[in-house]
Design a protein around this motif. Structure first.
Motif, mmCIF file in Angstrom:
data_model
loop_
_atom_site.group_PDB
_atom_site.id
_atom_site.type_symbol
_atom_site.label_atom_id
_atom_site.label_comp_id
_atom_site.label_asym_id
_atom_site.label_seq_id
_atom_site.Cartn_x
_atom_site.Cartn_y
_atom_site.Cartn_z
ATOM 1 N N TRP A 75 -10.302 -35.686 -1.968
ATOM 2 C CA TRP A 75 -10.967 -35.712 -3.259
ATOM 3 C C TRP A 75 -11.900 -34.521 -3.410
ATOM 4 O O TRP A 75 -12.527 -34.077 -2.448
ATOM 5 N N THR A 76 -12.024 -34.032 -4.628
ATOM 6 C CA THR A 76 -13.090 -33.099 -4.971
ATOM 7 C C THR A 76 -14.345 -33.902 -5.294
ATOM 8 O O THR A 76 -14.293 -35.137 -5.457
ATOM 9 N N ALA A 77 -15.476 -33.211 -5.431
ATOM 10 C CA ALA A 77 -16.710 -33.895 -5.835
ATOM 11 C C ALA A 77 -16.533 -34.567 -7.189
ATOM 12 O O ALA A 77 -17.032 -35.680 -7.421
ATOM 13 N N ARG A 78 -15.821 -33.902 -8.093
ATOM 14 C CA ARG A 78 -15.565 -34.468 -9.418
ATOM 15 C C ARG A 78 -14.774 -35.769 -9.303
ATOM 16 O O ARG A 78 -15.067 -36.760 -9.989
ATOM 17 N N GLU A 79 -13.783 -35.817 -8.433
ATOM 18 C CA GLU A 79 -12.965 -37.019 -8.253
ATOM 19 C C GLU A 79 -13.733 -38.104 -7.518
ATOM 20 O O GLU A 79 -13.544 -39.299 -7.795
ATOM 21 N N LEU A 80 -14.616 -37.713 -6.615
ATOM 22 C CA LEU A 80 -15.426 -38.700 -5.904
ATOM 23 C C LEU A 80 -16.302 -39.487 -6.880
ATOM 24 O O LEU A 80 -16.356 -40.717 -6.824
ATOM 25 N N GLY A 81 -17.012 -38.780 -7.759
ATOM 26 C CA GLY A 81 -17.871 -39.471 -8.718
ATOM 27 C C GLY A 81 -17.094 -40.427 -9.600
ATOM 28 O O GLY A 81 -17.546 -41.543 -9.878
ATOM 29 N N LEU A 108 -26.399 -38.053 -0.870
ATOM 30 C CA LEU A 108 -25.215 -38.871 -1.162
ATOM 31 C C LEU A 108 -25.193 -40.159 -0.354
ATOM 32 O O LEU A 108 -24.838 -41.220 -0.882
ATOM 33 N N ALA A 109 -25.571 -40.110 0.907
ATOM 34 C CA ALA A 109 -25.551 -41.314 1.742
ATOM 35 C C ALA A 109 -26.478 -42.390 1.202
ATOM 36 O O ALA A 109 -26.210 -43.591 1.352
ATOM 37 N N LEU A 157 -23.181 -34.924 -8.615
ATOM 38 C CA LEU A 157 -24.151 -33.865 -8.344
ATOM 39 C C LEU A 157 -24.483 -33.786 -6.857
ATOM 40 O O LEU A 157 -24.538 -32.694 -6.279
ATOM 41 N N ALA A 158 -24.696 -34.943 -6.223
ATOM 42 C CA ALA A 158 -25.072 -34.955 -4.808
ATOM 43 C C ALA A 158 -23.955 -34.425 -3.909
ATOM 44 O O ALA A 158 -24.225 -33.924 -2.815
#
Length: 213
Positions: free
Chosen positions: A125-131, A63-64, A161-162
Motif C-alpha cells: 500500500w501507499t500512504a494514500r491507500e493506507l488512510g 502513526l503507531a 499524513l502520519a
C-alpha cells in the motif's frame, strides 16, 4: 458531503434531543435545529483537525499512536463530547449497517492491528491507500451511534499524513466527492477488502493549499 436542502429548518426529533449534553441544551435551547448542531459539529471538527494535524507535523503524534481503537474512541469523544452524551461510546444496538454491537471492540482492535502490521511488514500500500483502508474498515464496522463518517474521514486524513515521507509536500484527502460513487466503492471494499479502487477515486490536495484558503 454537505447539508441537504431544507436541513436548516428541521428541528431535532425528541430522541435526538434527549441525547444532547446539558451544556448543549443550555446553548441551543428547548427546540434546537439540526443545522445549529451541524454547524457546531463542523466548527469543533475544524478545531480538532487543526490541532491534531499540527501534532503530526511537529512529531507529537505518530502513526503507531493513531492506529489504535483507543485513539479512535478518543477522537470521537473530542469531536462530539461537548454536544452529545453518546460521544466516545460504542453503540449498543443493532443497525442495518455495521457489525453487531458485541463485536465492535474486538473488530476495531483486530482490524487496526492487522492494518498496522501490514503497513509495517509489507509494501503493498501507499500512504494514500493506507488512510483509505483505515477509513473503509472503520466505516464497515460502524462503531458509534452517530458521527461515524466524519470521525473516520478525519482518522483517514491523520493516518495519511502520519504515513507520508516527512520530506515530501504534505497531502490530505479532498472529501468533496460524488456520494453515490463513494458509497458504491465502500460496498465494494466490504466484499474485497481492497482499498485501492476507493483510494484512486478520492482525490488528494496539498495541505498548505488548504491552510492558505
Amino acid at each position: 458531503m454537505g447539508v441537504e436542502p431544507g436541513y436548516g429548518e428541521t428541528p431535532l426529533d425528541p430522541a435526538e434531543a434527549d441525547a444532547l449534553t446539558p451544556q448543549a441544551r443550555e446553548i441551543f435551547g428547548d427546540e434546537p435545529k439540526k443545522i445549529d448542531l451541524y454547524e457546531a459539529e463542523q466548527a469543533i471538527n475544524d478545531e480538532v483537525s487543526i490541532a491534531l494535524l499540527d501534532d503530526i507535523a511537529d512529531g507529537r503524534l505518530v502513526l503507531a499512536d493513531i492506529l489504535t481503537d483507543a485513539f479512535l474512541r478518543d477522537l470521537h469523544q473530542k469531536l462530539y463530547g461537548d454536544l452529545w452524551t453518546w460521544a466516545g461510546r460504542y453503540r449498543r444496538r443493532d443497525l442495518n449497517i455495521g457489525v453487531e454491537p458485541e463485536h465492535i471492540a474486538v473488530e476495531f482492535r483486530g482490524s487496526l492491528d492487522n492494518i498496522r502490521y501490514r503497513w509495517e511488514h509489507t509494501d503493498g500500500w501507499t500512504a494514500r491507500e493506507l488512510g483509505i483502508a483505515v477509513h473503509a474498515e472503520t466505516v464497515r464496522i460502524h462503531g458509534f451511534v452517530d458521527g461515524n463518517g466524519r470521525t473516520t474521514r478525519l482518522l483517514a486524513d491523520l493516518v495519511f499524513l502520519a504515513a507520508q515521507d516527512a520530506e515530501a509536500i504534505a497531502e490530505t484527502y479532498d472529501w468533496d466527492i460524488d456520494k453515490r460513487r463513494y458509497i458504491a466503492l465502500l460496498r465494494e471494499y466490504d466484499l474485497t477488502r481492497d482499498p485501492k479502487p476507493l483510494a484512486a477515486f478520492v482525490p488528494v490536495q496539498r495541505l498548505d493549499d488548504i491552510e492558505n484558503r
